[in-house]
Design an enzyme around this catalytic site. Structure first.
Site, mmCIF file in Angstrom:
data_model
loop_
_atom_site.group_PDB
_atom_site.id
_atom_site.type_symbol
_atom_site.label_atom_id
_atom_site.label_comp_id
_atom_site.label_asym_id
_atom_site.label_seq_id
_atom_site.Cartn_x
_atom_site.Cartn_y
_atom_site.Cartn_z
ATOM 1 N N LYS B 101 51.160 52.574 53.048
ATOM 2 C CA LYS B 101 50.347 51.725 54.075
ATOM 3 C C LYS B 101 49.060 51.697 54.362
ATOM 4 O O LYS B 101 48.588 51.438 54.060
ATOM 5 C CB LYS B 101 50.791 51.549 55.635
ATOM 6 C CG LYS B 101 52.203 51.291 56.391
ATOM 7 C CD LYS B 101 52.259 49.983 55.712
ATOM 8 C CE LYS B 101 53.845 49.499 56.381
ATOM 9 N NZ LYS B 101 53.616 48.182 55.933
ATOM 10 N N GLU B 123 48.886 44.600 63.664
ATOM 11 C CA GLU B 123 50.680 44.790 64.544
ATOM 12 C C GLU B 123 51.532 46.086 64.131
ATOM 13 O O GLU B 123 50.394 46.515 62.900
ATOM 14 C CB GLU B 123 51.456 43.893 63.874
ATOM 15 C CG GLU B 123 52.123 43.459 62.519
ATOM 16 C CD GLU B 123 51.221 44.056 61.586
ATOM 17 O OE1 GLU B 123 49.726 43.453 62.001
ATOM 18 O OE2 GLU B 123 51.519 43.939 60.289
ATOM 19 N N SER B 390 58.495 54.990 49.747
ATOM 20 C CA SER B 390 57.316 54.821 50.487
ATOM 21 C C SER B 390 56.251 55.296 52.129
ATOM 22 O O SER B 390 55.716 55.118 52.306
ATOM 23 C CB SER B 390 57.538 53.472 50.842
ATOM 24 O OG SER B 390 58.548 53.500 51.661
HETATM 25 C C1 LIG Z 1 58.049 54.199 54.754
HETATM 26 C C2 LIG Z 1 57.494 52.394 55.329
HETATM 27 N N1 LIG Z 1 57.903 51.903 53.838
HETATM 28 C C3 LIG Z 1 58.362 50.391 54.267
HETATM 29 C C4 LIG Z 1 58.034 49.489 55.121
HETATM 30 C C5 LIG Z 1 58.562 48.569 55.508
HETATM 31 O O1 LIG Z 1 56.910 47.838 54.738
HETATM 32 P P1 LIG Z 1 57.120 47.221 53.847
HETATM 33 O O2 LIG Z 1 58.224 46.503 53.660
HETATM 34 O O3 LIG Z 1 56.155 46.085 53.875
HETATM 35 O O4 LIG Z 1 56.742 47.850 52.410
HETATM 36 C C6 LIG Z 1 57.172 50.214 55.791
HETATM 37 C C7 LIG Z 1 56.616 50.137 57.346
HETATM 38 O O5 LIG Z 1 56.188 50.438 58.431
HETATM 39 C C8 LIG Z 1 57.285 52.283 56.474
HETATM 40 O O6 LIG Z 1 56.642 52.737 57.761
#
Ligand SMILES: Cc1ncc(COP(=O)(O)O)c(C=O)c1O
Lengths: 270, 408
Positions: B101, B123, B390
């Site tokens: 993020k 948000e 992620s």
């Molecule tokens: C670690 C992590 N991965 C994925 C996501 C999903 O968001 P996005 O699809 O925008 O990557 C989030 C959202 O809070 C997250 O915290």
């Protein structure tokens, strides 16, 4: 001539502005909202705005959010709202009806079918909160073909050049969102309205309705004079919500809203 | 950073068009009050794209504050365990604040500062975006308000406390199911009411144009690094890239630099919740249809009357009934595939990665891993899969514990 145009011309002759009350369809149930709708013209409504309940009303404050929720719980659908207008038209052929809502239910219904069915049901105009000029081609041609006015919104953030752009093809009337904010949360001062309106009138010959934050008879009177119409929404819904018992209508529900409408109307006419 | 259309006209990477559309998806479906702000934002963003000093500044923060580049790790024990394709992990969980993020937040906060904004609203679902936003607000001394669904406040307590420590105000949202969609509505309401000083820092590749493009551009650092790293490690591009999808920003970030490499399969993993056909899912592409919400046209979970449905996922970050518009387009043109993974499969994957690699993943990317567990064993050993990890899973240990019957 469209009902909207006829109504504003008649009021011009009368030498006063319009009062436009708002109600949320199916709030708190179909019968009560239809009863209220049918009684509004006699209580002083010159035009009527009907809110179409949506699950995610991102431009609305807590009062209208709650009303939308009650409406959805009572089974509101866009088709059901059109049914309600059809029933209203059985007894009233003149009071203009404007639907106000969000795009997705219309998109889901089908833009062409919706515009056609809305006019068939007796709807005169629509306000689609999340459809700015830049996206209006989704509905424009269908609305024009059906004879439905798309009411353009302008806001305090709409700068001069943009006013001309937004109001280029406007029809019906113009809706001035008088505060930068959501519904039911604040009011513009008379001085602010007096400063804003001439700028809007430079860009259009259409009547201008002022909405958002109008709750008292005095505010309605001022707005209907500075502009051409005053829209009162959250204040009426708050009154209605105050009469409900566990979310259900009581014998006070319709009379309380009508009493307030009569007071507003007296101020606008006075 | 992608330049608008011109030089890339035969490329899948040239979107969106000047109306902010990817095919029929995207656009700018906002109230007139916000429209001038959205246009101003686009103009300000274009100015940064044309300014090398902006990129230099961003690169400085990426390197010395975020901790980029993040490593690409060959997961040897996981690969052996699965017995098929080689699995590499893109270690976005090692970024400062523990997820991808911050890549986006860092870019947008520099833009907000250039625009002279002093108050930031955002948000958040899992709280990762909220924490990242609160972090940069602390770094630059800006006022920060985070909207978070009340349900999410409850299931992501550690992140709520982190935001408080960072000086942000966390406003719980009780409307609807109290999850990400409701937080998004409330953040938009705040923005409308505070247009003069407030910057809306959107956390994923959704919202009105230019957010989907801008967030994608900032997140594309992930895929750009992977491209270099995998060529260094293997001398070639991967066969498959897998990423979990909430709004779709980590997926878009790792996919985008590979869109024109037709031999690289791109797989987005949506949260199937209790199962794609259970009615309790967050799989917008698999189970939704086209509609308009939160400023853009995209696939949405909705009933036949166009009312938006509540999503369900064990993972707060995936619990959203929509998806970024570029993904909807990539699905329709067949360039990327979108599959579903259930809560239970994600929980199993969470434990597998923890035990084989010593990496506790966020429940979000555990969904991605669960899909890797399905496809890797079926693939020959010389094939390569890259999974976007992620985020790290510290925030999820309470949820996982309760599902395992452990009381913390
Ligand atoms: C670690 C992590 N991965 C994925 C996501 C999903 O968001 P996005 O699809 O925008 O990557 C989030 C959202 O809070 C997250 O915290």
């Amino acid at each position: 001539m469209s009902r909207i145009k006829a109504r504003f011309e008649a009021l011009k002759t009368e030498g006063r502005g319009a009062l436009i009350p708002y109600l949320q369809a199916f709030d708190p149930d179909y019968e009560t909202s239809l009863e209220l709708l049918k009684a509004m013209p006699a209580a002083g409504a010159d035009l009527i705005e009907i809110g179409v309940p949506f699950s995610d009303p991102s431009a609305d404050g807590p009062t209208i959010q709650a009303a939308a929720l009650r409406g959805l719980k009572a089974g509101a659908t866009l088709g059901g709202v059109l049914e309600m207008v059809r029933s209203f038209r059985e007894t009233d052929a003149e009071t203009p009806i404007i639907l106000m809502g969000y795009l997705n239910p219309i998109d889901s219904y089908g833009p062409a079918e919706f515009c056609f069915d809305a006019v068939q049901a007796g709807v005169d105009g629509i306000i689609v909160v999340d459809m700015p000029t830049e996206e209006a081609d989704l509905l424009d041609a269908h609305a024009r073909a059906a004879g439905l006015d798309i009411i353009s919104l302008v806001a305090p953030t709409t700068a001069r050049t943009r006013l001309f752009h937004v109001l280029k093809d406007a029809s019906g009337f113009v809706y001035y969102v008088s505060i930068t904010g959501i519904t039911g949360t604040g009011s513009a001062s008379q001085a602010q309205l007096e400063e804003a309106l001439p700028k809007i009138r430079e860009a259009t010959d259409l009547p201008v309705a002022i909405g958002f934050g109008i709750s008292t008879p005095e505010q309605a009177r001022a707005a209907s004079r500075i502009g051409d119409a005053a829209v009162v929404a959250s204040a009426l819904i708050k009154t209605m919500a105050g009469t409900l018992s566990e979310g259900q209508a009581t014998e006070k529900t319709v009379p309380s809203v009508l009493k307030q409408l009569i007071e507003l109307s007296a101020a606008v006419r006075g | 950073m992608t330049t608008p259309s011109s030089s890339l006209s035969n490329s899948l990477r040239s979107g969106p068009d000047e109306r902010g559309r990817f095919g029929v998806f995207g656009g700018r479906f906002v109230a007139e009050t916000l429209m001038p702000l959205v246009l101003e934002l686009e103009e300000a963003y274009r100015a940064t794209q044309a300014d090398p000093a902006f990129r230099e500044e961003l690169d400085y923060y990426y390197r010395d504050y975020v901790g980029r580049p993040s490593p690409l790790w060959f997961a040897k024990r996981l690969t052996e365990e699965l017995g098929g394709a080689k699995v590499y992990l893109k270690r976005e969980e090692l970024n400062h604040t523990g997820s991808h993020k911050l890549n986006n937040v860092m870019g947008q906060i520099l833009l907000a500062r250039r625009m002279g904004k002093t108050r930031i609203v955002a948000e958040t679902g899992a709280g990762q975006h909220g924490v990242a936003t609160a972090t940069v607000c602390a770094l630059f001394g800006l006022k920060c308000v985070i909207y978070m669904g009340a349900t999410d406040v409850e299931r992501q307590k550690p992140n709520v406390f982190r935001m408080h420590l960072l000086g942000a105000e966390v406003k719980p949202v009780t409307a609807g199911a109290g999850t990400l969609k409701d937080a998004m509505n409330e953040a938009m309401r705040d923005w409308v009411a505070n247009v003069a000083d407030t910057y809306f820092l959107v956390g994923t590749v959704a919202g009105p144009h230019p957010y989907p493009e801008m967030v994608r551009d900032f997140q594309s650092i992930i895929g750009t690094e992977v491209k270099e790293q995998i060529v260094r490690a293997e001398g070639r591009l991967p066969d498959v890239i897998v990423a979990a999808i909430g709004g779709g920003s980590n997926a878009m970030g790792i996919f985008h630099p590979f869109l024109d490499d037709a031999d690289v399969r791109l797989i987005g993993v949506e949260a199937a919740g209790l199962g794609l056909d259970s009615g309790k899912t967050a799989a917008s592409i698999s189970r939704g249809r086209s509609g308009v919400l939160h400023g853009n046209r995209t696939y949405l979970l909705q009933d036949k009357h166009g009312q938006i449905e509540e999503a369900h996922s064990i993972s707060a970050g995936l619990d959203y009934p929509g998806i970024g518009p570029e993904h909807s387009w990539l699905n329709d043109i067949g360039r990327a595939e979108y599959v579903g993974v259930t809560d239970q499969e994600a929980l199993d994957a969470f434990q597998l990665l923890t035990r084989t690699e010593g990496i506790i993943p966020a429940l979000e990317c555990a969904h991605g891993l669960a899909h890797v567990m399905k496809i890797a064993p079926e693939m020959p050993k010389d094939k390569i899969i890259v999974l976007n990890v992620s985020g790290r899973g510290d925030k999820d240990i309470f949820t996982v514990a309760s599902h395992l019957g452990v009381n913390l």
